[in-house]
Scaffold this motif. Structure first.
Motif, PDB file in Angstrom:
ATOM      1  N   GLY A  14       0.857  -1.186   0.000  1.00 18.17           N
ATOM      2  CA  GLY A  14       0.000   0.000   0.000  1.00 18.17           C
ATOM      3  C   GLY A  14       0.893   1.236   0.000  1.00 18.17           C
ATOM      4  O   GLY A  14       2.123   1.131  -0.163  1.00 18.17           O
ATOM      5  N   GLY A  16       1.954   2.891   2.354  1.00 16.99           N
ATOM      6  CA  GLY A  16       3.010   2.774   3.367  1.00 16.99           C
ATOM      7  C   GLY A  16       4.132   1.910   2.832  1.00 16.99           C
ATOM      8  O   GLY A  16       5.292   2.333   2.721  1.00 16.99           O
ATOM      9  N   GLY A  17       3.790   0.678   2.450  1.00 13.45           N
ATOM     10  CA  GLY A  17       4.790  -0.316   2.067  1.00 13.45           C
ATOM     11  C   GLY A  17       5.533   0.001   0.796  1.00 13.45           C
ATOM     12  O   GLY A  17       6.760  -0.081   0.745  1.00 13.45           O
ATOM     13  N   THR A  37      -2.653  -8.808  -2.853  1.00  9.46           N
ATOM     14  CA  THR A  37      -3.841  -8.324  -3.579  1.00  9.46           C
ATOM     15  C   THR A  37      -3.824  -8.744  -5.046  1.00  9.46           C
ATOM     16  O   THR A  37      -2.826  -8.556  -5.736  1.00  9.46           O
ATOM     17  CB  THR A  37      -3.909  -6.777  -3.516  1.00  9.46           C
ATOM     18  OG1 THR A  37      -3.816  -6.379  -2.159  1.00  9.46           O
ATOM     19  CG2 THR A  37      -5.196  -6.255  -4.125  1.00  9.46           C
ATOM     20  N   GLY A  49      -2.135  -1.417  -2.660  1.00 11.95           N
ATOM     21  CA  GLY A  49      -2.876  -1.561  -1.403  1.00 11.95           C
ATOM     22  C   GLY A  49      -4.323  -1.095  -1.485  1.00 11.95           C
ATOM     23  O   GLY A  49      -4.896  -0.937  -2.564  1.00 11.95           O
ATOM     24  N   CYS A  51      -5.484   1.799  -0.707  1.00 14.38           N
ATOM     25  CA  CYS A  51      -5.555   3.157  -1.249  1.00 14.38           C
ATOM     26  C   CYS A  51      -5.777   3.140  -2.753  1.00 14.38           C
ATOM     27  O   CYS A  51      -6.698   3.780  -3.257  1.00 14.38           O
ATOM     28  CB  CYS A  51      -4.260   3.886  -0.904  1.00 14.38           C
ATOM     29  SG  CYS A  51      -4.041   5.443  -1.739  1.00 14.38           S
ATOM     30  N   GLY A 122       1.795 -12.925  -2.963  1.00 16.27           N
ATOM     31  CA  GLY A 122       1.390 -13.965  -2.023  1.00 16.27           C
ATOM     32  C   GLY A 122       1.182 -13.414  -0.627  1.00 16.27           C
ATOM     33  O   GLY A 122       1.369 -12.222  -0.372  1.00 16.27           O
ATOM     34  N   HIS A 123       0.778 -14.304   0.266  1.00 17.84           N
ATOM     35  CA  HIS A 123       0.497 -13.917   1.651  1.00 17.84           C
ATOM     36  C   HIS A 123       1.731 -14.214   2.507  1.00 17.84           C
ATOM     37  O   HIS A 123       2.228 -15.337   2.523  1.00 17.84           O
ATOM     38  CB  HIS A 123      -0.719 -14.683   2.175  1.00 17.84           C
ATOM     39  CG  HIS A 123      -1.200 -14.142   3.482  1.00 17.84           C
ATOM     40  ND1 HIS A 123      -2.211 -13.219   3.571  1.00 17.84           N
ATOM     41  CD2 HIS A 123      -0.761 -14.353   4.747  1.00 17.84           C
ATOM     42  CE1 HIS A 123      -2.393 -12.891   4.831  1.00 17.84           C
ATOM     43  NE2 HIS A 123      -1.528 -13.568   5.571  1.00 17.84           N
ATOM     44  N   ALA A 124       2.215 -13.197   3.215  1.00 22.07           N
ATOM     45  CA  ALA A 124       3.464 -13.343   3.968  1.00 22.07           C
ATOM     46  C   ALA A 124       3.205 -13.531   5.464  1.00 22.07           C
ATOM     47  O   ALA A 124       2.254 -12.974   6.009  1.00 22.07           O
ATOM     48  CB  ALA A 124       4.327 -12.109   3.758  1.00 22.07           C
ATOM     49  N   SER A 153       0.711  -3.908   6.677  1.00 22.59           N
ATOM     50  CA  SER A 153      -0.388  -4.782   6.233  1.00 22.59           C
ATOM     51  C   SER A 153      -1.742  -4.082   6.166  1.00 22.59           C
ATOM     52  O   SER A 153      -2.737  -4.691   5.770  1.00 22.59           O
ATOM     53  CB  SER A 153      -0.465  -6.004   7.159  1.00 22.59           C
ATOM     54  OG  SER A 153      -0.633  -5.578   8.485  1.00 22.59           O
ATOM     55  N   SER A 155      -5.372  -2.113   6.665  1.00 22.05           N
ATOM     56  CA  SER A 155      -6.592  -2.251   7.471  1.00 22.05           C
ATOM     57  C   SER A 155      -7.727  -2.821   6.625  1.00 22.05           C
ATOM     58  O   SER A 155      -7.645  -2.860   5.400  1.00 22.05           O
ATOM     59  CB  SER A 155      -7.008  -0.880   7.998  1.00 22.05           C
ATOM     60  OG  SER A 155      -7.319  -0.020   6.914  1.00 22.05           O
ATOM     61  N   ILE A 194     -15.854   7.762   4.813  1.00 25.17           N
ATOM     62  CA  ILE A 194     -16.313   6.908   3.715  1.00 25.17           C
ATOM     63  C   ILE A 194     -17.813   7.099   3.474  1.00 25.17           C
ATOM     64  O   ILE A 194     -18.258   7.227   2.328  1.00 25.17           O
ATOM     65  CB  ILE A 194     -15.988   5.418   4.006  1.00 25.17           C
ATOM     66  CG1 ILE A 194     -14.465   5.222   4.028  1.00 25.17           C
ATOM     67  CG2 ILE A 194     -16.650   4.495   2.974  1.00 25.17           C
ATOM     68  CD1 ILE A 194     -13.994   3.814   4.302  1.00 25.17           C
ATOM     69  N   ARG A 281     -12.393   1.370  10.408  1.00 23.99           N
ATOM     70  CA  ARG A 281     -11.571   0.262   9.920  1.00 23.99           C
ATOM     71  C   ARG A 281     -10.708  -0.248  11.062  1.00 23.99           C
ATOM     72  O   ARG A 281     -10.467   0.457  12.034  1.00 23.99           O
ATOM     73  CB  ARG A 281     -10.707   0.728   8.737  1.00 23.99           C
ATOM     74  CG  ARG A 281     -11.560   1.128   7.529  1.00 23.99           C
ATOM     75  CD  ARG A 281     -10.727   1.664   6.378  1.00 23.99           C
ATOM     76  NE  ARG A 281      -9.831   0.701   5.785  1.00 23.99           N
ATOM     77  CZ  ARG A 281     -10.166  -0.185   4.853  1.00 23.99           C
ATOM     78  NH1 ARG A 281     -11.415  -0.235   4.413  1.00 23.99           N
ATOM     79  NH2 ARG A 281      -9.282  -1.018   4.360  1.00 23.99           N
ATOM     80  N   ILE A 319       4.224   0.180  10.047  1.00 21.33           N
ATOM     81  CA  ILE A 319       3.800   1.520   9.608  1.00 21.33           C
ATOM     82  C   ILE A 319       2.369   1.502   9.059  1.00 21.33           C
ATOM     83  O   ILE A 319       1.828   0.453   8.739  1.00 21.33           O
ATOM     84  CB  ILE A 319       4.729   2.045   8.476  1.00 21.33           C
ATOM     85  CG1 ILE A 319       4.702   1.076   7.269  1.00 21.33           C
ATOM     86  CG2 ILE A 319       6.160   2.245   8.955  1.00 21.33           C
ATOM     87  CD1 ILE A 319       5.411   1.607   6.033  1.00 21.33           C
ATOM     88  N   ALA A 329      -3.482   7.674   3.844  1.00 22.79           N
ATOM     89  CA  ALA A 329      -2.439   7.207   2.923  1.00 22.79           C
ATOM     90  C   ALA A 329      -1.148   7.999   3.104  1.00 22.79           C
ATOM     91  O   ALA A 329      -0.051   7.422   3.126  1.00 22.79           O
ATOM     92  CB  ALA A 329      -2.945   7.340   1.491  1.00 22.79           C
TER      93      ALA A 329
END
Ligand code: FAD
Ligand code: NAD
Length: 476
Positions: A14, A16-17, A37, A49, A51, A122-124, A153, A155, A194, A281, A319, A329
């Motif tokens: 996302g 952040g990442g 995703t 992500g 966002c 993949g899922h870590a 990760s 929300s 939202i 969230r 983060i 974001a």
């Protein structure tokens, strides 16, 4: 070192990442970024992500489409412009939104390539000693190690126990960004960011929108004067906002959603075709932390970190939305940059006092820093200056006169403590406040800066003058 060892592994791509990954790569690190995703319709890794895929960007794409339609149906007549029988083609609107998303998914992938960041799908899961296992989209598991790991990760929406998401009638943000037609009646639980943004989208396109908010105050986090103006404008637009409404039951019957709630008047009920639940969230950490990894969660399920985003486990950071602080974001990105720089031995820091908030409704709402009430509660002496857009030539020329700018300054030092805005383009204007606050500026500083005429920014200038009761274009 093995091929599967990195200086940094970022979990989550996302804002952040992916930003952390790029900044770390710029600083010379060998970086991998893992994300789970899959793109809508492609099934392939879709970087960016919440966002990019189902948040900021698609919601703004729909806000823009619906704004164009609303202007055509409600605003253009005042300019002498008319069009016969305007229609909205929802499929085209949604396809345009999807195209923007996939364009930027590709953009992030290109940036990774340019910066030599390895994207892993993949899922870590994080284990002891910064071992990271990834189960990829084909079910294959691979183990990696890293000197540092950043958990980003994100929300997911909070689900109410009596209003489970079914993706069809009771939906979250993902569903409300993908309706295939304008619902005749849309119910929204939660008048937060939202609810207001997505409620506005479908209202402008013709839905009857009822928003049920549990709290008695509207936008409790915003400045009270700004919230009052915004509520008045939203009501004028036909958004039915019910405050102090506690939803007690939700039932889907024959393609209709029956919602029961209580308010000051007693038991109430509405029937809608779609129900958006937007009540906040929560951090997403499912399957992220192996028991031996040592990372702790707070009582609220967020990853525990110190003020520098360190988890307390050697080389492990977290983060963005999965840690404390506003779920925004730009906050996630700033934390990503700060952590990448800290890992590189540089002084990374995020000042939570100068993070801007924006709600992209019509009028827009934006703020940075403290409200007058917060100053009062904290015993900080302050004074405020306001200026309405109705007295700004550019706003009148645009026919967008609702709203105002309010500047809160320290009563003794004049230092700017907050700026609160409601009106046209305030998502951009708020940065004048952010900049002034970052430079420890005073209201006098802003008052002495020459602002171009005729611009909306003159409202900021006049509000700064108004702090000292010397605004020119209104009686002080
Ligand atoms: P996310 O963007 O949530 O990204 C986390 C990523 O990590 C996801 O892709 C997820 O799949 C992945 N992931 C999680 N766990 C794992 C795992 N174990 N392995 C692999 N991958 C994993 N904010 C704004 O500032 N402005 C806006 O206008 C705005 N609009 C929004 C509109 C909507 C409808 C929504 C829902 C949110 C909006 N937000 C907005 C909030 C914004 O989207 C978030 O604050 C932001 O995305 C947080 O970034 P992040 O990097 O922390 O997490
Ligand atoms: P929110 O926290 O903004 O609003 C949730 C609202 O729901 C609150 O007003 C709350 O009082 C109300 N509520 C909670 N439980 C309720 C209940 N049972 N019945 C009725 N009302 C109830 O949450 P959100 O709108 O879901 O958005 C989540 C987060 O996503 C935001 O806080 C924000 O950080 C981020 N976001 C940001 C933007 C932006 O920056 N423009 C846009 C969308 C989302």
């Amino acid at each position: 070192m093995s091929e599967n060892h990195f200086d940094l592994i970022v979990i989550g791509a996302g804002p952040g990442g992916y930003v952390a990954a790029i900044r770390a790569a710029q600083l010379g690190m060998k970086v991998a970024c893992v994300d789970a995703t899959r793109g809508k319709g492609t099934g392939k890794l879709a970087l960016g992500g919440t966002c990019l895929n189902v948040g900021c960007i698609p919601s703004k794409a729909l806000l823009d489409s619906s704004r164009q339609f609303h202007n055509l149906t409600h605003m253009f007549a005042a300019h002498g412009i008319s069009a016969d029988n305007p229609k909205i083609d929802v499929a085209t609107m949604i396809a345009r939104k999807d195209k923007i998303v996939s364009q930027f998914n590709g953009g992030v992938a290109q940036l990774f390539k340019a910066n030599k960041v390895t994207a892993i799908h993949g899922h870590a899961t994080l284990h002891k000693d910064r071992k990271v296992t990834v189960k990829d989209f084909d079910g294959k598991q691979t183990a990696y190690t890293a000197t540092n790991v950043i958990l980003a990760s994100g929300s997911v929406p909070i689900e109410l126990p009596f209003a489970k998401f079914d993706g069809k009638h009771v939906v979250d943000n993902v569903g409300a960004l993908d309706f295939d037609a304008v619902p005749r009646r849309l119910g929204v639980i939660g008048a937060g960011v939202i609810g207001l943004e997505l409620g506005s989208v479908w209202k402008r396109l013709g839905a009857e929108v009822t928003i049920l908010e549990a709290l008695p105050d509207f936008l409790a986090a915003a400045d009270a004067d700004i919230a009052k103006i915004a509520l008045r404008e939203f009501k004028k637009q036909g958004l039915d906002i019910q405050l102090g409404a506690k939803v007690t039951a939700v039932e889907v019957r024959k393609k209709e959603v029956h919602v029961r709630y209580t308010d000051a008047k007693g038991e109430q009920a509405i029937v809608v075709d779609k129900l958006l639940v937007s009540v906040g969230r929560r951090a997403y950490t499912e399957g992220l932390l192996a028991e031996d990894c040592g990372v702790r969660l707070t009582e609220r399920g967020m990853i525990e970190v110190d003020e520098h985003c360190h988890t307390g486990v050697d080389g492990v950071w977290a983060i963005g939305d999965c840690v404390r602080g506003p779920m925004l974001a730009h906050k996630a990105s700033e934390e990503g940059i700060a952590v990448a720089e800290r890992i590189a031995g540089l002084p990374g820091h995020v000042d939570f006092n100068t993070i801007p908030w924006v709600i992209y409704t019509e009028p827009e709402i934006a703020w940075v820093g403290r409200t007058e009430k917060q100053c009062k509660d904290e015993g900080i002496p302050c004074r405020a200056g306001t200026f309405p857009f109705a007295a700004i030539g550019r706003a009148v020329a645009m026919n967008e006169t609702a709203g105002m700018v309010k500047i809160v300054a320290h009563a003794e030092t004049d230092r700017i403590l907050g700026m609160h805005l409601c009106g046209p383009n305030v998502s951009e204007l708020v940065h004048e406040g952010v900049l002034a606050m970052e430079f420890r500026g005073s209201a006098e500083d802003l008052a002495r800066i020459c602002h171009a005429h005729p611009t909306l920014s003159e409202a900021v200038h006049e509000a700064a003058l108004a702090v000292d009761k010397r605004a020119i274009h209104k009686a002080n």
